[in-house]
Design a protein around this motif. Structure first.
Motif, short mmCIF file in Angstrom:
data_model
loop_
_atom_site.label_atom_id
_atom_site.label_comp_id
_atom_site.label_asym_id
_atom_site.label_seq_id
_atom_site.Cartn_x
_atom_site.Cartn_y
_atom_site.Cartn_z
N VAL A 48 0.69 -1.08 0.18
CA VAL A 48 0.15 0.12 0.02
C VAL A 48 0.88 1.19 0.14
N GLU A 53 -3.62 -0.72 -4.86
CA GLU A 53 -4.74 -0.25 -3.98
C GLU A 53 -5.58 -1.40 -4.15
N GLU A 57 -2.54 -5.81 -6.97
CA GLU A 57 -1.37 -5.23 -6.87
C GLU A 57 -0.51 -5.47 -5.81
#
Length: 103
Positions: A48, A53, A57
Motif C-alpha cells: 500500500v 490499491e 497489486e
C-alpha cells in the motif's frame, strides 16, 4: 548514512509498528498456515505504501520485490496470490485489527 543502516532503520520501524499487532488473533489452522500473519501484514503495508490499491497489486508487488524483502524476513513460501491475501485478511477480527493499527 549508508544503505545498510537505512535498511535496518526501516526494518526497526516496522518491528515497532507490528508490536501493536501481537495480540491480533490468527484464526487459521496453524498446521496449514503457509503465509505467517506478520509477513502478510508487512507485505500489505509495504504494498500500500508503494501505491497498491487492490490485492492483485499487493500480490504483484510481492512477486516483484520478493528478493529484496527476503533480506529482512524469510518469506519462504514465495508470494501468495490475491485470493490468498483476501482470504487471510477476511478472517481477521476487523475491530481488533483497527485498534491495533490505530495504536
Amino acid at each position: 548514512m549508508d544503505d545498510a543502516t537505512t535498511d535496518c532503520g526501516a526494518f526497526d520501524e516496522t518491528v515497532v509498528l507490528f508490536c501493536h499487532f501481537k495480540d491480533l488473533h490468527d484464526p487459521r489452522q496453524q498446521g496449514k498456515v503457509a503465509y505467517p500473519l506478520d509477513e502478510v501484514l508487512r507485505l500489505c503495508l509495504l504494498g500500500v505504501l508503494a501505491g497498491a490499491e487492490a490485492f492483485t497489486e499487493i500480490a504483484r508487488f510481492w512477486v516483484k520485490k520478493l528478493a529484496s524483502l527476503q533480506r529482512f524476513r524469510p518469506f519462504k513460501d514465495s508470494a501468495p496470490d490475491q485470493g490468498h491475501l483476501s482470504d487471510i485478511l477476511a478472517v481477521l477480527d476487523t475491530d481488533r485489527f483497527q485498534r491495533s493499527f490505530v495504536a
